[in-house]
Structures are given as structure tokens and as C-alpha cells.
Enzyme design. Structure first.
Site, PDB file in Angstrom:
ATOM      1  N   GLU A   1       0.335   8.408   0.935  1.00  0.00           N
ATOM      2  CA  GLU A   1       0.625   9.562   1.781  1.00  0.00           C
ATOM      3  C   GLU A   1       2.097   9.956   1.684  1.00  0.00           C
ATOM      4  OE1 GLU A   1      -2.732   7.128   3.214  1.00  0.00           O
ATOM      5  OE2 GLU A   1      -0.609   6.679   2.865  1.00  0.00           O
TER       6      GLU A   1
ATOM      7  N   PRO B   1      -2.184  -6.811  -6.559  1.00  0.00           N
ATOM      8  CA  PRO B   1      -2.754  -6.746  -5.206  1.00  0.00           C
ATOM      9  C   PRO B   1      -2.175  -5.578  -4.415  1.00  0.00           C
ATOM     10  CG  PRO B   1      -1.157  -8.533  -5.365  1.00  0.00           C
ATOM     11  CD  PRO B   1      -1.346  -8.005  -6.754  1.00  0.00           C
ATOM     12  N   ARG B   2      -2.996  -5.003  -3.551  1.00  0.00           N
ATOM     13  CA  ARG B   2      -2.541  -3.904  -2.697  1.00  0.00           C
ATOM     14  C   ARG B   2      -1.369  -4.353  -1.831  1.00  0.00           C
ATOM     15  NH1 ARG B   2      -3.160   1.660  -2.566  1.00  0.00           N
ATOM     16  NH2 ARG B   2      -3.071   2.450  -0.436  1.00  0.00           N
TER      17      ARG B   2
ATOM     18  N   GLU C   1       6.074  -0.731  -8.599  1.00  0.00           N
ATOM     19  CA  GLU C   1       6.018  -0.791 -10.060  1.00  0.00           C
ATOM     20  C   GLU C   1       4.639  -0.410 -10.609  1.00  0.00           C
ATOM     21  OE1 GLU C   1       9.312  -3.716 -11.723  1.00  0.00           O
ATOM     22  OE2 GLU C   1       7.675  -4.844 -10.798  1.00  0.00           O
TER      23      GLU C   1
ATOM     24  N   ASN D   1      -6.566   5.928  -3.843  1.00  0.00           N
ATOM     25  CA  ASN D   1      -6.263   7.174  -4.550  1.00  0.00           C
ATOM     26  C   ASN D   1      -6.450   7.023  -6.063  1.00  0.00           C
ATOM     27  OD1 ASN D   1      -5.150   9.547  -5.517  1.00  0.00           O
ATOM     28  ND2 ASN D   1      -3.052   9.005  -5.001  1.00  0.00           N
ATOM     29  N   PRO D   2      -7.433   7.719  -6.660  1.00  0.00           N
ATOM     30  CA  PRO D   2      -7.645   7.575  -8.107  1.00  0.00           C
ATOM     31  C   PRO D   2      -6.759   8.486  -8.948  1.00  0.00           C
ATOM     32  CG  PRO D   2      -9.331   9.014  -7.209  1.00  0.00           C
ATOM     33  CD  PRO D   2      -8.461   8.578  -6.037  1.00  0.00           C
TER      34      PRO D   2
ATOM     35  N   GLU E   1      -3.475   8.646  -9.093  1.00  0.00           N
ATOM     36  CA  GLU E   1      -2.277   8.033  -9.665  1.00  0.00           C
ATOM     37  C   GLU E   1      -2.541   7.577 -11.095  1.00  0.00           C
ATOM     38  OE1 GLU E   1      -0.242   6.335  -5.541  1.00  0.00           O
ATOM     39  OE2 GLU E   1      -1.372   4.982  -6.836  1.00  0.00           O
TER      40      GLU E   1
END
Length: 426
Positions: free
Chosen positions: A65, A271-272, A312, A337-338, A340
Site C-alpha cells: 500500500e 518470507p513475508r 530487496e 500483490n501479483p 510486483e
């Protein structure tokens, strides 16, 4: 307008008490990330002087966001160079990713928690002429403070879950008061538009593309990218991006299967929440790993590169031949979000649970840039990794789909600029 509804009064009484309990843990977490001096920002306290002239406050929850709003802020500044844009997020990850991307006239702050005292301090200091919130960032005390001061507000990229919409439908007067604060709302999809029209019929609504799709591609430091490319060489690479607890095991098992037929394959596991690294490492005890946070580079025999750092992702997407976008294997997450990956031409796979961005996944699937899979993931990865022509076609489709998403941004910028006071009225 009548006074606050009973639910809003209850919230106004309860929120400061809950925030007081939560605040020490937030402060400790920020201190652990080396951000202790900025912890007062959560209470609306800042050390940065307010620049002269008009100010716009833009707020998003976290990384995705925040990046979409950063793109809007740059667009606002291009159209009105006298503006100062104060961009707030609520997470450490958001701050660490956005801070290096700030340009002249754009300031990052941690968002004030929804305690009236904190919001008052923030508004007293920055005195914004306009507030832009995104997606589902509906904070009652903040919205009431904006309305009381006559500050214009807009909600962009609005997306409310079925659960949220059902809640608001049970509180129609409260919903009308809160959503009625907005001068206009830009919705990601028609379902959200229809629901919000029922809740706040007088508010102008626009439905269009996900603004995250129009954001600039994630950057990557050229020297770091070249260093990693030199270390990896010609090895095939796939990335498991934005993984959550409960997904790492599934994706690592897929990698173990792929290693049986392609022992040269490298997996980047990102990892998120990088702070989960201590929980992830034991899952890879049988694999040869290198860990980004230690400064290590992958060697020729590294099987998994644990990308446990913030900011990164642009590196990892540029290094990978194929991506698996996680957050989609568990129904309670609902997908990430796909765009990116698409903006960098990355062929992508995902699991079936993508309800948070269903229209975006559908668009990329229809374009031939993304595949949603169920069951065993390894065969789908193997197919793409082994077919250079299919990857090239998917990459071109992803780039074309991402390039087509920019038109809505101009319309939203036009609507936001129309809400600003004239320059001499700031």
C-alpha cells in the site's frame, strides 16, 4: 450531521485503552529494529519541522500500500511541486522499504495510532489540506478528527472483505457517518463499489484498476544484483515469495522433489516477515543453505537461499526464472500483490486462495502470465522451469499486462488534485 453513533462512542472510549496496552510492545519491536527514536511517531510526535505550504497526508498499512501511495505522491508532486506529501505506514517493513525510495518533498512517518490524542498531535503539526487513505484503512477516530477540522479525505484502492462488508451492513448509520467523510472513493472492484454505494449513497465512487498495478517496478541495487548474479552463475532459480508459516514446509517439499531431477536448482525463500527466519531454519536442516541476513552469498552447492531481509524483493524477482507467490496456500491469508512480479516480467504460480486480489490474479491468468495451482506444486514448477519458450511467453505477457494498468492512476490523481485548496489558501 448528527453526533457520533453509539458504536462510534464506544469505540472512542475503548480504543485509547486498548492502544495503551499495545503501545509498549510496539515500542519494543521498533527498538529491536533500531527504530527506537521514531517510536514517538506512533503517538503523533515528530522531530521533523513542517515545511511551508500545502501538505497532503497519505496513509497505507504496509509495504504494498505504501509503494502504491508513494507513486501517487510522486504524481501529485509532479503536478503541484509546492506540495509536501507526508506518507505514513504502520509497519516496520513499510518504513524500511519506503524510506530509501523517498524523493524531494515526500516525508515518511509512522502512522499515529487511532487514539484521539495522537491523531490530534499529528494533525496539529502537519496541518494537511487533504488526507488519502487506502484499501481498508478505516480508522474511526482519525476520520472523525478529519471531519471535525474540515479536512478533505479520499479513499483509494478501496477493498473490503466480505466479513467487513457484512459488519458495516449491520451498522448502517455508523458506516454512513464514516464513509460519508470521504469526498470520493476509488474502488478496486465493482463488488466493493456496490456495497459502498449502499452504505454511503452520496459519496462519489469510481471503480477501476488496482493502483498497485500502476506502481513503478521494484528497484534493485545494481551492484548487489551483479554480485548475486556472479555468485549464482547460470543455475536455474525459482523464488517462493512472501511465504507465511504453514507454507514454507509445502514449498520446501516441492523443492526437494525438484532437486531429485535437477540438483543444480536454487530456491530463493523470501518470507513475508523476515523475522520468522529462526522458525524457518529448522525446516531446512537437511538442505544446504545460505542466509542473506548474515551477508552470505549463495555458493555453487547452496540449495536454498533464505532471503530474510527487508526491501530487496526487487533483487529476488530479477534473479528468478519462475516465481511462486505465497500467501495463497492458506485461506486465511488470501493472496498478495501479483503485480510486483509481473512488472518485472516474472512468470508466476500461486495457490488457490487469492480472494484479496481476485481480479488481479484473474487478469494475469487470462493474459497467460500466471497460473493458479492446487495440490502438488512441484510438477507445475518443473514444467515452467524446463520450458524456456513458455517462460519467455509468460514474461512478455506479464510485462504487457502490467504496462496496460497505468490509465487509472491519471484519473485518481486528477480527482485528488481537485480536492486541494488553491495555493494561496493553504
Amino acid at each position: 450531521m448528527s453526533g457520533p453513533t453509539i458504536p462510534l462512542r464506544l469505540y472512542g472510549w475503548l480504543a485509547p485503552r486498548l492502544i495503551a496496552r499495545r503501545l509498549p510492545a510496539l515500542q519494543e519491536r521498533m527498538a529491536g529494529a533500531g527504530l527506537a527514536p521514531r517510536a514517538p511517531e506512533r503517538e503523533g510526535i515528530t522531530t521533523i519541522p513542517r515545511p511551508a505550504g500545502r501538505t497532503v497526508w497519505l496513509h497505507g498499512a504496509s509495504v504494498g500500500e505504501g509503494l502504491a501511495l508513494l507513486d501517487l505522491a510522486k504524481g501529485l508532486r509532479d503536478a503541484a511541486p509546492d506540495l509536501t506529501c507526508v506518507l505514513t505506514t504502520g509497519t516496520i517493513g513499510g518504513a524500511e522499504v519506503i524510506a530509501p525510495r523517498l524523493t524531494t518533498g515526500i516525508i515518511h512517518q509512522f502512522a499515529p495510532l487511532d487514539d484521539p490524542r495522537f491523531v490530534t498531535r499529528f494533525l496539529d503539526h502537519w496541518q494537511p489540506s487533504l488526507c488519502v487513505l487506502t484499501e481498508s484503512e478505516i480508522w474511526p477516530n482519525t476520520l472523525q478528527a478529519l471531519r471535525a477540522r474540515g479536512i478533505s479525505a479520499a479513499l483509494v484502492n478501496a477493498r473490503l472483505s466480505e466479513k467487513s462488508l457484512k459488519l458495516w451492513a449491520r451498522l448502517p448509520k455508523t458506516a454512513a457517518q464514516l464513509f460519508g467523510t470521504f469526498a470520493f472513493i476509488h474502488c478496486q472492484d465493482d463488488n466493493t463499489r456496490q456495497a459502498l454505494h449502499a452504505l454511503a449513497p452520496t459519496v462519489p465512487l469510481r471503480v477501476g484498476q488496482n493502483l498497485k498495478a500502476a506502481a513503478a517496478p521494484l528497484p534493485a541495487d545494481p551492484a548487489r544484483l551483479q554480485s548475486l548474479r556472479d555468485a549464482i552463475g547460470t543455475r536455474p532459480v525459482w523464488i517462493a515469495a512472501s511465504t507465511h508459516a504453514g507454507e514454507d514446509e509445502v514449498l520446501l517439499d516441492a523443492h526437494r522433489t525438484l532437486l531429485q531431477t535437477d540438483p543444480d536448482l536454487l530456491m530463493i525463500l523470501a518470507p513475508r516477515h523476515p523475522e520468522r527466519a529462526p522458525q524457518i531454519l529448522p525446516l531446512m536442516a537437511d538442505l544446504r543453505i545460505a542466509q542473506r541476513s548474515t551477508g552470505a552469498l549463495p555458493t555453487s552447492d547452496t540449495q536454498v537461499y533464505l532471503a530474510d531481509t527487508f526491501g530487496e524483493t526487487g533483487l529476488w524477482y530479477r534473479l528468478a526464472d519462475v516465481g511462486f507467490l505465497a500467501g495463497s496456500l492458506l485461506p486465511q491469508i488470501g493472496g498478495h500483490n501479483p503485480w510486483e512480479g509481473a512488472a518485472l516480467g516474472l512468470p508466476q504460480l500461486s495457490g488457490p486462495y487469492v480472494q484479496n486480489a481476485a481480479a488481479d490474479y484473474a487478469a494475469l491468468t487470462a493474459a497467460g502470465a500466471l497460473w493458479q495451482v492446487q495440490g502438488d506444486i512441484a510438477p507445475h514448477l518443473s514444467r515452467l522451469l524446463g520450458d524456456a519458450d513458455a517462460r519467455a511467453q509468460a514474461s512478455a505477457a506479464a510485462l504487457a499486462a502490467a504496462a496496460s494498468q497505468g490509465t487509472q492512476r491519471a484519473d485518481v490523481l486528477h480527482d485528488l488534485l481537485a480536492l486541494l485548496p488553491e495555493r494561496n489558501a493553504a
